[in-house]
Design a protein around this motif. Sequence first.
Motif, mmCIF file in Angstrom:
data_model
loop_
_atom_site.group_PDB
_atom_site.id
_atom_site.type_symbol
_atom_site.label_atom_id
_atom_site.label_comp_id
_atom_site.label_asym_id
_atom_site.label_seq_id
_atom_site.Cartn_x
_atom_site.Cartn_y
_atom_site.Cartn_z
ATOM 1 N N GLY A 187 0.801 -1.219 0.000
ATOM 2 C CA GLY A 187 0.000 0.000 0.000
ATOM 3 C C GLY A 187 0.831 1.265 0.000
ATOM 4 N N LEU A 188 2.157 1.134 -0.112
ATOM 5 C CA LEU A 188 3.028 2.309 -0.117
ATOM 6 C C LEU A 188 3.047 3.006 -1.469
ATOM 7 C CD1 LEU A 188 6.082 1.042 1.961
ATOM 8 C CD2 LEU A 188 4.716 3.071 2.458
ATOM 9 N N LEU A 189 2.957 2.239 -2.539
ATOM 10 C CA LEU A 189 2.987 2.807 -3.889
ATOM 11 C C LEU A 189 1.610 2.666 -4.508
ATOM 12 C CD1 LEU A 189 4.802 3.972 -6.165
ATOM 13 C CD2 LEU A 189 5.124 1.625 -6.949
ATOM 14 N N ARG A 190 1.024 3.822 -4.910
ATOM 15 C CA ARG A 190 -0.348 3.801 -5.412
ATOM 16 C C ARG A 190 -0.522 4.408 -6.794
ATOM 17 N NH1 ARG A 190 -0.312 4.057 -0.029
ATOM 18 N NH2 ARG A 190 0.542 6.146 -0.144
ATOM 19 N N ILE A 191 0.536 5.025 -7.313
ATOM 20 C CA ILE A 191 0.442 5.612 -8.647
ATOM 21 C C ILE A 191 1.801 5.520 -9.330
ATOM 22 C CG2 ILE A 191 0.939 7.974 -7.854
ATOM 23 C CD1 ILE A 191 -1.035 8.943 -10.044
ATOM 24 N N MET A 192 1.793 5.208 -10.621
ATOM 25 C CA MET A 192 3.011 5.140 -11.420
ATOM 26 C C MET A 192 2.804 5.835 -12.748
ATOM 27 S SD MET A 192 4.730 1.344 -11.140
ATOM 28 C CE MET A 192 5.894 1.760 -12.475
ATOM 29 N N TYR A 193 3.851 6.496 -13.215
ATOM 30 C CA TYR A 193 3.836 7.039 -14.569
ATOM 31 C C TYR A 193 4.211 5.897 -15.504
ATOM 32 C CZ TYR A 193 5.394 9.670 -18.682
ATOM 33 O OH TYR A 193 5.565 10.136 -19.960
ATOM 34 N N SER A 198 0.546 -9.434 5.087
ATOM 35 C CA SER A 198 0.012 -8.857 6.326
ATOM 36 C C SER A 198 0.652 -7.518 6.682
ATOM 37 C CB SER A 198 0.234 -9.832 7.490
ATOM 38 O OG SER A 198 1.614 -10.051 7.713
ATOM 39 N N LYS A 199 1.682 -7.123 5.935
ATOM 40 C CA LYS A 199 2.411 -5.900 6.272
ATOM 41 C C LYS A 199 1.842 -4.663 5.574
ATOM 42 C CE LYS A 199 6.869 -8.145 7.205
ATOM 43 N NZ LYS A 199 6.397 -9.536 7.119
ATOM 44 N N THR A 200 0.610 -4.742 5.077
ATOM 45 C CA THR A 200 0.013 -3.600 4.404
ATOM 46 C C THR A 200 -0.243 -2.458 5.390
ATOM 47 O OG1 THR A 200 -2.144 -4.648 4.724
ATOM 48 C CG2 THR A 200 -1.125 -4.902 2.575
ATOM 49 N N ILE A 209 -0.874 13.794 -4.007
ATOM 50 C CA ILE A 209 -2.131 13.456 -3.332
ATOM 51 C C ILE A 209 -2.233 11.948 -3.091
ATOM 52 C CG2 ILE A 209 -4.652 13.539 -3.507
ATOM 53 C CD1 ILE A 209 -4.254 15.976 -5.388
ATOM 54 N N VAL A 210 -1.878 11.168 -4.100
ATOM 55 C CA VAL A 210 -2.086 9.716 -4.050
ATOM 56 C C VAL A 210 -0.939 8.985 -3.349
ATOM 57 C CG1 VAL A 210 -2.511 7.647 -5.434
ATOM 58 C CG2 VAL A 210 -3.451 9.843 -6.158
ATOM 59 N N ASN A 211 0.284 9.453 -3.531
ATOM 60 C CA ASN A 211 1.442 8.775 -2.934
ATOM 61 C C ASN A 211 1.943 9.445 -1.656
ATOM 62 O OD1 ASN A 211 1.728 6.574 -4.594
ATOM 63 N ND2 ASN A 211 3.638 7.228 -5.525
ATOM 64 N N ILE A 212 2.215 10.755 -1.762
ATOM 65 C CA ILE A 212 2.898 11.460 -0.664
ATOM 66 C C ILE A 212 1.987 11.685 0.544
ATOM 67 C CG2 ILE A 212 4.263 13.469 -0.029
ATOM 68 C CD1 ILE A 212 5.520 11.740 -2.201
ATOM 69 N N LEU A 213 0.784 12.210 0.320
ATOM 70 C CA LEU A 213 -0.111 12.544 1.422
ATOM 71 C C LEU A 213 -0.469 11.339 2.297
ATOM 72 C CD1 LEU A 213 -1.724 14.695 2.906
ATOM 73 C CD2 LEU A 213 -3.610 14.327 1.279
ATOM 74 N N PRO A 214 -0.904 10.207 1.725
ATOM 75 C CA PRO A 214 -1.204 9.040 2.567
ATOM 76 C C PRO A 214 0.017 8.576 3.370
ATOM 77 C CG PRO A 214 -2.132 8.730 0.389
ATOM 78 C CD PRO A 214 -1.268 9.942 0.319
ATOM 79 N N TYR A 215 1.177 8.647 2.753
ATOM 80 C CA TYR A 215 2.410 8.254 3.449
ATOM 81 C C TYR A 215 2.639 9.142 4.671
ATOM 82 C CZ TYR A 215 7.434 7.998 4.374
ATOM 83 O OH TYR A 215 8.660 7.886 4.972
ATOM 84 N N LEU A 216 2.457 10.454 4.495
ATOM 85 C CA LEU A 216 2.657 11.380 5.614
ATOM 86 C C LEU A 216 1.604 11.180 6.702
ATOM 87 C CD1 LEU A 216 3.553 14.643 3.630
ATOM 88 C CD2 LEU A 216 5.115 13.130 4.882
ATOM 89 N N LEU A 217 0.364 10.877 6.300
ATOM 90 C CA LEU A 217 -0.695 10.630 7.275
ATOM 91 C C LEU A 217 -0.396 9.393 8.123
ATOM 92 C CD1 LEU A 217 -3.886 11.419 5.140
ATOM 93 C CD2 LEU A 217 -2.943 12.767 7.040
ATOM 94 N N VAL A 218 0.098 8.349 7.471
ATOM 95 C CA VAL A 218 0.457 7.130 8.202
ATOM 96 C C VAL A 218 1.598 7.408 9.169
ATOM 97 C CG1 VAL A 218 1.430 4.810 7.972
ATOM 98 C CG2 VAL A 218 -0.390 5.559 6.432
ATOM 99 N N LYS A 219 2.602 8.160 8.703
ATOM 100 C CA LYS A 219 3.736 8.519 9.565
ATOM 101 C C LYS A 219 3.261 9.321 10.779
ATOM 102 C CE LYS A 219 7.847 8.946 8.555
ATOM 103 N NZ LYS A 219 9.120 8.314 8.968
ATOM 104 N N LEU A 220 2.313 10.252 10.550
ATOM 105 C CA LEU A 220 1.780 11.072 11.639
ATOM 106 C C LEU A 220 1.000 10.215 12.622
ATOM 107 C CD1 LEU A 220 1.273 13.886 12.859
ATOM 108 C CD2 LEU A 220 -0.732 14.074 11.353
ATOM 109 N N PHE A 221 0.190 9.293 12.102
ATOM 110 C CA PHE A 221 -0.597 8.413 12.959
ATOM 111 C C PHE A 221 0.309 7.554 13.840
ATOM 112 C CE2 PHE A 221 -2.431 4.176 13.601
ATOM 113 C CZ PHE A 221 -3.562 4.508 14.339
#
Length: 452
Positions: free
Chosen positions: A248-254, A321-323, A344-356
Amino acid sequence: MEKIMETEVQKFYRNKNVLLTGCTGFIGKVVLEKLLRVTEVNCVYLIVRPKLYDKLHETKKDFMQKLKLIKGDCIQPQLGVNKEDRKFLIENVNIILHCAATTHMNNPLKSALPINFGATVSLLKMAKEMLMLQSFVHVSSAFANCLTQHIEERFYTEDLGINTSQISEDDIFNEQFVNNLDKDFCKKYPNSYTFTKAMAEDAVLKCENLPVCICRPAIVSSTCKDPIIGWTDNHQGPFGILFSVATGLLRIMYINHDVNAVLVPVDYCANHILVCAWRTSNLNTNLTPLIYNFATDEHNPISWKNASNLVALHGSKIPISKTIWYPFLILCKSKIYYKVARPIVNILPYLLVKLFLAITRNKTRIINISVVEKPVKKVEYFVTHNWIFTMHNTKRLWNSLSTEDQELFNFDMLSLDWSEYIRTNLWGMRRIVAKEEPDTIPKSIERVKRYS
Protein backbone atom coordinates in the motif's frame (compact mmCIF):
# COMPACT_ATOMS: atom_id res chain seq x y z
CA MET A 1 20.09 -34.37 -6.91
CA GLU A 2 18.47 -34.49 -10.33
CA LYS A 3 19.38 -37.35 -12.64
CA ILE A 4 21.88 -36.18 -15.23
CA MET A 5 20.72 -37.09 -18.74
CA GLU A 6 23.08 -36.98 -21.66
CA THR A 7 21.34 -34.44 -23.86
CA GLU A 8 23.29 -32.57 -26.55
CA VAL A 9 23.64 -29.47 -24.39
CA GLN A 10 24.73 -31.50 -21.37
CA LYS A 11 27.34 -33.32 -23.47
CA PHE A 12 28.76 -29.94 -24.45
CA TYR A 13 29.32 -28.94 -20.80
CA ARG A 14 30.64 -32.32 -19.63
CA ASN A 15 34.22 -31.99 -18.26
CA LYS A 16 34.46 -28.36 -19.43
CA ASN A 17 36.02 -25.47 -17.53
CA VAL A 18 33.70 -22.45 -17.42
CA LEU A 19 34.67 -18.88 -16.54
CA LEU A 20 31.63 -17.08 -15.12
CA THR A 21 31.59 -13.36 -14.35
CA GLY A 22 28.83 -11.73 -12.34
CA CYS A 23 28.29 -14.85 -10.24
CA THR A 24 26.89 -12.79 -7.34
CA GLY A 25 24.42 -10.96 -9.57
CA PHE A 26 20.79 -11.89 -10.17
CA ILE A 27 21.32 -13.70 -13.48
CA GLY A 28 24.75 -15.05 -12.55
CA LYS A 29 23.47 -16.86 -9.46
CA VAL A 30 20.85 -18.73 -11.47
CA VAL A 31 23.33 -19.57 -14.25
CA LEU A 32 25.76 -20.97 -11.67
CA GLU A 33 23.07 -23.00 -9.90
CA LYS A 34 21.86 -24.52 -13.17
CA LEU A 35 25.40 -25.37 -14.30
CA LEU A 36 26.17 -27.20 -11.06
CA ARG A 37 22.80 -28.94 -10.85
CA VAL A 38 22.19 -30.28 -14.34
CA THR A 39 25.59 -30.51 -16.02
CA GLU A 40 28.83 -32.34 -15.33
CA VAL A 41 31.17 -29.39 -15.74
CA ASN A 42 34.70 -30.02 -14.60
CA CYS A 43 35.12 -26.65 -12.90
CA VAL A 44 33.55 -23.20 -12.80
CA TYR A 45 35.97 -20.29 -12.30
CA LEU A 46 34.39 -17.30 -10.55
CA ILE A 47 35.96 -13.86 -10.51
CA VAL A 48 35.03 -12.37 -7.12
CA ARG A 49 36.19 -9.51 -4.94
CA PRO A 50 38.66 -10.51 -2.20
CA LYS A 51 36.25 -9.90 0.72
CA LEU A 52 33.59 -12.03 -0.89
CA TYR A 53 36.22 -14.66 -1.63
CA ASP A 54 36.96 -15.04 2.08
CA LYS A 55 33.30 -15.36 3.07
CA LEU A 56 32.49 -17.92 0.38
CA HIS A 57 35.57 -19.95 1.19
CA GLU A 58 34.48 -20.20 4.83
CA THR A 59 30.78 -20.91 4.33
CA LYS A 60 30.57 -22.91 1.07
CA LYS A 61 33.26 -25.55 1.44
CA ASP A 62 30.96 -28.30 0.16
CA PHE A 63 30.66 -26.58 -3.23
CA MET A 64 34.37 -26.17 -3.74
CA GLN A 65 34.96 -29.40 -5.65
CA LYS A 66 33.72 -27.80 -8.86
CA LEU A 67 34.39 -24.17 -8.05
CA LYS A 68 37.60 -22.19 -8.19
CA LEU A 69 37.45 -18.61 -6.94
CA ILE A 70 39.69 -16.14 -8.72
CA LYS A 71 40.46 -12.96 -6.82
CA GLY A 72 39.55 -10.02 -9.00
CA ASP A 73 37.19 -7.11 -9.55
CA CYS A 74 35.44 -6.36 -12.83
CA ILE A 75 35.62 -2.60 -12.24
CA GLN A 76 39.44 -2.74 -12.16
CA PRO A 77 41.84 -2.73 -15.13
CA GLN A 78 42.30 -6.24 -16.57
CA LEU A 79 39.50 -7.43 -14.24
CA GLY A 80 41.80 -7.01 -11.23
CA VAL A 81 43.20 -10.51 -11.90
CA ASN A 82 46.89 -11.09 -11.11
CA LYS A 83 49.34 -12.45 -13.71
CA GLU A 84 49.42 -15.96 -12.25
CA ASP A 85 45.62 -16.35 -12.24
CA ARG A 86 45.37 -14.80 -15.69
CA LYS A 87 47.83 -17.35 -17.05
CA PHE A 88 45.86 -20.14 -15.38
CA LEU A 89 42.60 -18.98 -16.96
CA ILE A 90 44.18 -18.63 -20.40
CA GLU A 91 45.47 -22.19 -20.23
CA ASN A 92 42.32 -23.85 -18.86
CA VAL A 93 39.09 -22.08 -19.83
CA ASN A 94 36.79 -23.65 -22.45
CA ILE A 95 33.67 -21.50 -22.03
CA ILE A 96 33.15 -17.88 -20.95
CA LEU A 97 29.77 -16.68 -19.65
CA HIS A 98 30.07 -12.93 -19.15
CA CYS A 99 27.15 -11.87 -16.93
CA ALA A 100 28.90 -9.13 -14.91
CA ALA A 101 27.34 -5.67 -15.17
CA THR A 102 25.96 -2.83 -13.15
CA THR A 103 22.23 -2.45 -13.74
CA HIS A 104 21.92 0.79 -11.79
CA MET A 105 20.37 2.89 -14.53
CA ASN A 106 21.28 6.31 -13.18
CA ASN A 107 24.88 5.64 -12.21
CA PRO A 108 27.30 8.31 -13.44
CA LEU A 109 29.18 7.23 -16.54
CA LYS A 110 32.46 6.97 -14.63
CA SER A 111 30.88 4.17 -12.52
CA ALA A 112 29.12 2.29 -15.34
CA LEU A 113 31.91 2.46 -17.95
CA PRO A 114 34.59 0.32 -16.20
CA ILE A 115 32.34 -2.69 -15.58
CA ASN A 116 29.86 -2.62 -18.47
CA PHE A 117 32.42 -1.72 -21.13
CA GLY A 118 35.91 -2.01 -19.63
CA ALA A 119 35.42 -5.50 -18.19
CA THR A 120 34.06 -6.71 -21.53
CA VAL A 121 37.09 -5.39 -23.39
CA SER A 122 39.47 -6.96 -20.86
CA LEU A 123 37.69 -10.30 -21.10
CA LEU A 124 37.74 -10.23 -24.91
CA LYS A 125 41.50 -9.58 -24.88
CA MET A 126 42.02 -12.50 -22.50
CA ALA A 127 39.78 -14.70 -24.64
CA LYS A 128 42.00 -14.01 -27.67
CA GLU A 129 44.82 -15.84 -25.86
CA MET A 130 42.73 -18.86 -24.85
CA LEU A 131 43.68 -21.68 -27.19
CA MET A 132 41.09 -24.04 -25.66
CA LEU A 133 38.19 -21.56 -25.84
CA GLN A 134 35.10 -23.03 -27.51
CA SER A 135 32.43 -20.47 -26.68
CA PHE A 136 32.04 -16.93 -25.29
CA VAL A 137 28.59 -15.54 -24.36
CA HIS A 138 28.35 -11.82 -23.71
CA VAL A 139 25.16 -10.93 -21.80
CA SER A 140 23.98 -7.55 -23.02
CA SER A 141 20.50 -6.03 -22.75
CA ALA A 142 17.45 -5.87 -25.01
CA PHE A 143 17.60 -2.10 -24.37
CA ALA A 144 21.23 -1.57 -25.34
CA ASN A 145 19.90 -0.19 -28.64
CA CYS A 146 16.75 1.44 -27.30
CA LEU A 147 17.14 4.49 -29.56
CA THR A 148 15.60 2.28 -32.25
CA GLN A 149 11.95 1.28 -31.85
CA HIS A 150 12.20 -1.94 -33.87
CA ILE A 151 15.18 -3.80 -32.44
CA GLU A 152 16.47 -6.57 -34.67
CA GLU A 153 19.13 -9.15 -33.89
CA ARG A 154 21.94 -7.08 -35.38
CA PHE A 155 24.53 -4.50 -34.38
CA TYR A 156 23.59 -0.81 -34.24
CA THR A 157 26.96 0.90 -34.61
CA GLU A 158 25.26 3.77 -36.48
CA ASP A 159 23.35 4.75 -33.33
CA LEU A 160 26.40 4.59 -31.07
CA GLY A 161 28.40 7.02 -33.20
CA ILE A 162 31.85 6.07 -31.86
CA ASN A 163 34.48 3.45 -32.62
CA THR A 164 35.15 1.67 -29.34
CA SER A 165 38.35 0.06 -30.64
CA GLN A 166 39.97 3.49 -30.38
CA ILE A 167 39.26 3.70 -26.62
CA SER A 168 42.21 2.60 -24.49
CA GLU A 169 42.15 1.17 -20.99
CA ASP A 170 43.64 4.42 -19.70
CA ASP A 171 40.77 6.35 -21.31
CA ILE A 172 38.22 4.36 -19.31
CA PHE A 173 39.72 5.64 -16.06
CA ASN A 174 40.52 9.15 -17.34
CA GLU A 175 38.10 11.65 -15.83
CA GLN A 176 38.42 14.19 -18.64
CA PHE A 177 37.86 11.56 -21.32
CA VAL A 178 34.82 10.15 -19.52
CA ASN A 179 33.33 13.63 -19.08
CA ASN A 180 33.72 14.33 -22.81
CA LEU A 181 32.22 10.94 -23.66
CA ASP A 182 29.29 11.70 -21.39
CA LYS A 183 28.71 15.10 -22.97
CA ASP A 184 29.15 14.09 -26.60
CA PHE A 185 27.54 10.63 -26.79
CA CYS A 186 25.97 9.37 -23.56
CA LYS A 187 23.43 12.19 -23.26
CA LYS A 188 21.38 10.97 -26.22
CA TYR A 189 20.76 7.66 -24.41
CA PRO A 190 18.22 7.46 -21.56
CA ASN A 191 20.93 6.49 -19.05
CA SER A 192 24.53 5.32 -18.65
CA TYR A 193 23.45 1.67 -18.51
CA THR A 194 22.04 1.52 -22.04
CA PHE A 195 24.95 3.55 -23.44
CA THR A 196 27.69 1.40 -21.91
CA LYS A 197 25.88 -1.78 -22.95
CA ALA A 198 25.79 -0.48 -26.53
CA MET A 199 29.53 0.25 -26.28
CA ALA A 200 30.21 -3.30 -25.06
CA GLU A 201 28.31 -4.74 -28.03
CA ASP A 202 30.48 -2.70 -30.38
CA ALA A 203 33.59 -4.07 -28.65
CA VAL A 204 32.33 -7.61 -29.29
CA LEU A 205 31.79 -6.78 -32.97
CA LYS A 206 35.32 -5.36 -33.29
CA CYS A 207 36.92 -8.46 -31.74
CA GLU A 208 37.38 -10.82 -34.70
CA ASN A 209 37.87 -14.58 -34.91
CA LEU A 210 36.32 -15.49 -31.56
CA PRO A 211 33.50 -18.02 -30.93
CA VAL A 212 31.36 -15.28 -29.41
CA CYS A 213 27.67 -14.39 -29.34
CA ILE A 214 25.49 -11.80 -27.62
CA CYS A 215 22.40 -12.49 -25.48
CA ARG A 216 20.00 -9.57 -25.01
CA PRO A 217 17.50 -10.24 -22.20
CA ALA A 218 14.71 -7.74 -21.54
CA ILE A 219 13.48 -6.89 -18.01
CA VAL A 220 14.58 -9.87 -15.94
CA SER A 221 12.09 -10.88 -13.26
CA SER A 222 11.74 -13.71 -10.73
CA THR A 223 11.99 -17.40 -11.59
CA CYS A 224 9.20 -19.28 -13.27
CA LYS A 225 10.30 -22.67 -11.99
CA ASP A 226 14.04 -23.20 -11.29
CA PRO A 227 15.56 -23.50 -8.80
CA ILE A 228 12.55 -22.33 -6.74
CA ILE A 229 9.20 -21.10 -8.04
CA GLY A 230 8.96 -17.32 -7.74
CA TRP A 231 12.51 -16.83 -6.41
CA THR A 232 14.33 -13.51 -6.62
CA ASP A 233 17.08 -11.63 -4.83
CA ASN A 234 16.47 -8.41 -6.74
CA HIS A 235 14.32 -6.00 -4.73
CA GLN A 236 15.12 -2.97 -6.87
CA GLY A 237 13.41 -3.91 -10.14
CA PRO A 238 9.90 -5.21 -10.89
CA PHE A 239 9.88 -7.19 -7.64
CA GLY A 240 10.56 -4.10 -5.52
CA ILE A 241 7.72 -2.26 -7.23
CA LEU A 242 5.38 -5.21 -6.73
CA PHE A 243 6.20 -5.31 -3.02
CA SER A 244 5.62 -1.56 -2.61
CA VAL A 245 2.20 -1.88 -4.29
CA ALA A 246 1.27 -4.90 -2.15
CA THR A 247 2.06 -3.02 1.07
CA GLY A 248 0.00 0.00 0.00
CA LEU A 249 3.03 2.31 -0.12
CA LEU A 250 2.99 2.81 -3.89
CA ARG A 251 -0.35 3.80 -5.41
CA ILE A 252 0.44 5.61 -8.65
CA MET A 253 3.01 5.14 -11.42
CA TYR A 254 3.84 7.04 -14.57
CA ILE A 255 3.43 4.21 -17.06
CA ASN A 256 1.89 3.68 -20.47
CA HIS A 257 -0.52 0.85 -19.68
CA ASP A 258 -0.85 -0.04 -23.37
CA VAL A 259 2.88 -0.75 -23.71
CA ASN A 260 4.04 -4.36 -23.66
CA ALA A 261 5.54 -5.56 -20.39
CA VAL A 262 8.75 -7.13 -21.72
CA LEU A 263 9.41 -9.31 -18.68
CA VAL A 264 11.43 -12.52 -18.87
CA PRO A 265 11.85 -15.06 -16.03
CA VAL A 266 15.42 -15.21 -14.77
CA ASP A 267 15.56 -19.02 -15.05
CA TYR A 268 14.50 -18.78 -18.72
CA CYS A 269 17.21 -16.18 -19.19
CA ALA A 270 19.85 -18.44 -17.60
CA ASN A 271 18.75 -21.38 -19.78
CA HIS A 272 18.93 -19.16 -22.86
CA ILE A 273 22.52 -18.17 -22.02
CA LEU A 274 23.63 -21.76 -21.45
CA VAL A 275 22.10 -22.95 -24.72
CA CYS A 276 23.59 -20.01 -26.64
CA ALA A 277 27.04 -21.13 -25.47
CA TRP A 278 26.39 -24.62 -26.83
CA ARG A 279 25.22 -23.32 -30.22
CA THR A 280 28.08 -20.80 -30.54
CA SER A 281 30.68 -23.55 -30.17
CA ASN A 282 29.45 -25.03 -33.47
CA LEU A 283 29.58 -21.82 -35.53
CA ASN A 284 32.23 -20.37 -37.86
CA THR A 285 34.34 -17.82 -35.94
CA ASN A 286 34.97 -15.85 -39.14
CA LEU A 287 31.33 -14.80 -39.32
CA THR A 288 29.77 -11.78 -37.59
CA PRO A 289 28.79 -12.77 -34.02
CA LEU A 290 25.17 -13.86 -33.71
CA ILE A 291 22.83 -11.85 -31.51
CA TYR A 292 19.93 -13.42 -29.63
CA ASN A 293 17.18 -11.06 -28.48
CA PHE A 294 15.24 -12.45 -25.54
CA ALA A 295 11.98 -10.69 -24.77
CA THR A 296 8.26 -11.48 -24.77
CA ASP A 297 7.03 -13.41 -27.79
CA GLU A 298 5.00 -11.38 -30.29
CA HIS A 299 2.34 -14.12 -30.25
CA ASN A 300 2.15 -14.16 -26.45
CA PRO A 301 2.48 -10.54 -25.33
CA ILE A 302 1.18 -8.94 -22.16
CA SER A 303 0.54 -5.23 -21.65
CA TRP A 304 1.25 -3.46 -18.38
CA LYS A 305 -2.51 -2.99 -18.00
CA ASN A 306 -3.17 -6.72 -18.27
CA ALA A 307 -0.24 -7.47 -15.98
CA SER A 308 -1.64 -5.03 -13.43
CA ASN A 309 -5.08 -6.65 -13.66
CA LEU A 310 -3.55 -10.08 -13.01
CA VAL A 311 -1.65 -8.71 -10.01
CA ALA A 312 -4.93 -7.35 -8.61
CA LEU A 313 -6.75 -10.63 -9.32
CA HIS A 314 -4.21 -12.93 -7.68
CA GLY A 315 -3.03 -10.43 -5.08
CA SER A 316 -6.48 -10.20 -3.52
CA LYS A 317 -6.31 -13.94 -2.76
CA ILE A 318 -2.83 -13.94 -1.24
CA PRO A 319 -2.22 -10.47 0.27
CA ILE A 320 0.59 -9.83 2.72
CA SER A 321 0.01 -8.86 6.33
CA LYS A 322 2.41 -5.90 6.27
CA THR A 323 0.01 -3.60 4.40
CA ILE A 324 -0.28 -0.05 5.77
CA TRP A 325 -3.00 1.01 3.33
CA TYR A 326 -5.42 -0.69 0.95
CA PRO A 327 -3.25 -1.88 -1.97
CA PHE A 328 -4.09 -0.50 -5.41
CA LEU A 329 -2.17 1.03 -8.31
CA ILE A 330 -3.15 3.76 -10.73
CA LEU A 331 -1.36 3.49 -14.08
CA CYS A 332 -0.93 7.05 -15.24
CA LYS A 333 -0.25 7.54 -18.96
CA SER A 334 0.02 11.34 -18.77
CA LYS A 335 3.19 12.83 -17.24
CA ILE A 336 1.35 16.03 -16.33
CA TYR A 337 -1.49 14.15 -14.62
CA TYR A 338 1.07 12.03 -12.77
CA LYS A 339 2.90 15.09 -11.43
CA VAL A 340 -0.39 16.58 -10.21
CA ALA A 341 -1.77 13.36 -8.71
CA ARG A 342 1.42 11.96 -7.14
CA PRO A 343 1.50 14.28 -4.09
CA ILE A 344 -2.13 13.46 -3.33
CA VAL A 345 -2.09 9.72 -4.05
CA ASN A 346 1.44 8.78 -2.93
CA ILE A 347 2.90 11.46 -0.66
CA LEU A 348 -0.11 12.54 1.42
CA PRO A 349 -1.20 9.04 2.57
CA TYR A 350 2.41 8.25 3.45
CA LEU A 351 2.66 11.38 5.61
CA LEU A 352 -0.69 10.63 7.27
CA VAL A 353 0.46 7.13 8.20
CA LYS A 354 3.74 8.52 9.57
CA LEU A 355 1.78 11.07 11.64
CA PHE A 356 -0.60 8.41 12.96
CA LEU A 357 2.30 6.17 14.03
CA ALA A 358 3.95 9.10 15.78
CA ILE A 359 0.76 10.13 17.63
CA THR A 360 0.01 6.59 18.75
CA ARG A 361 3.68 6.03 19.61
CA ASN A 362 3.65 2.97 17.43
CA LYS A 363 7.19 1.68 16.87
CA THR A 364 6.35 0.22 13.46
CA ARG A 365 8.81 1.50 10.87
CA ILE A 366 7.81 2.04 7.25
CA ILE A 367 10.05 2.48 4.26
CA ASN A 368 10.78 6.06 3.25
CA ILE A 369 8.69 7.12 0.27
CA SER A 370 11.83 8.16 -1.63
CA VAL A 371 13.13 4.58 -1.33
CA VAL A 372 9.78 3.25 -2.55
CA GLU A 373 9.78 5.47 -5.62
CA LYS A 374 13.45 4.88 -6.52
CA PRO A 375 12.88 1.63 -8.50
CA VAL A 376 9.91 3.32 -10.20
CA LYS A 377 12.13 6.08 -11.57
CA LYS A 378 14.67 3.44 -12.58
CA VAL A 379 12.24 1.71 -14.97
CA GLU A 380 10.23 4.79 -16.01
CA TYR A 381 11.76 5.05 -19.48
CA PHE A 382 11.18 1.34 -20.16
CA VAL A 383 7.50 1.33 -19.15
CA THR A 384 6.54 4.44 -21.12
CA HIS A 385 8.05 3.43 -24.48
CA ASN A 386 7.16 0.56 -26.77
CA TRP A 387 9.61 -1.60 -28.73
CA ILE A 388 9.29 -4.43 -31.20
CA PHE A 389 11.91 -7.14 -30.72
CA THR A 390 12.81 -9.47 -33.56
CA MET A 391 13.70 -12.91 -32.16
CA HIS A 392 14.40 -15.04 -35.25
CA ASN A 393 17.74 -16.31 -33.95
CA THR A 394 16.32 -17.15 -30.54
CA LYS A 395 13.39 -19.03 -32.08
CA ARG A 396 15.70 -20.97 -34.39
CA LEU A 397 17.84 -21.80 -31.39
CA TRP A 398 14.80 -23.11 -29.51
CA ASN A 399 13.64 -25.21 -32.46
CA SER A 400 17.11 -26.73 -32.84
CA LEU A 401 16.91 -28.32 -29.39
CA SER A 402 15.86 -31.87 -28.70
CA THR A 403 12.69 -32.47 -26.68
CA GLU A 404 14.86 -33.41 -23.70
CA ASP A 405 16.91 -30.21 -23.90
CA GLN A 406 13.78 -28.10 -24.32
CA GLU A 407 12.47 -29.57 -21.09
CA LEU A 408 15.77 -29.20 -19.25
CA PHE A 409 16.70 -25.73 -20.58
CA ASN A 410 13.29 -24.17 -21.14
CA PHE A 411 13.23 -20.58 -22.44
CA ASP A 412 10.09 -20.76 -24.60
CA MET A 413 8.33 -17.43 -24.09
CA LEU A 414 5.52 -18.47 -26.46
CA SER A 415 4.21 -21.08 -24.02
CA LEU A 416 4.64 -18.98 -20.85
CA ASP A 417 1.36 -18.76 -18.91
CA TRP A 418 1.35 -15.11 -17.80
CA SER A 419 -1.45 -15.53 -15.29
CA GLU A 420 0.32 -18.42 -13.57
CA TYR A 421 3.68 -16.65 -13.74
CA ILE A 422 2.35 -13.52 -12.05
CA ARG A 423 0.62 -15.66 -9.41
CA THR A 424 3.94 -17.37 -8.62
CA ASN A 425 5.62 -13.94 -8.51
CA LEU A 426 3.19 -12.95 -5.78
CA TRP A 427 3.81 -16.19 -3.89
CA GLY A 428 7.53 -15.52 -4.12
CA MET A 429 7.05 -12.00 -2.82
CA ARG A 430 5.15 -13.29 0.23
CA ARG A 431 7.70 -15.98 1.00
CA ILE A 432 11.00 -14.31 0.10
CA VAL A 433 10.52 -10.56 0.59
CA ALA A 434 7.76 -10.41 3.20
CA LYS A 435 8.90 -13.71 4.80
CA GLU A 436 5.30 -14.83 5.36
CA GLU A 437 4.11 -18.44 5.36
CA PRO A 438 0.86 -19.65 3.73
CA ASP A 439 -0.89 -20.00 7.11
CA THR A 440 -0.86 -16.17 7.45
CA ILE A 441 -3.11 -15.68 4.39
CA PRO A 442 -6.53 -15.73 6.19
CA LYS A 443 -5.29 -13.13 8.67
CA SER A 444 -3.86 -11.02 5.85
CA ILE A 445 -7.15 -11.10 3.95
CA GLU A 446 -9.00 -9.87 7.04
CA ARG A 447 -6.48 -7.06 7.49
CA VAL A 448 -6.90 -5.85 3.89
CA LYS A 449 -10.70 -5.98 4.24
CA ARG A 450 -10.50 -3.52 7.14
CA TYR A 451 -8.86 -0.97 4.80
CA SER A 452 -11.51 -1.35 2.09
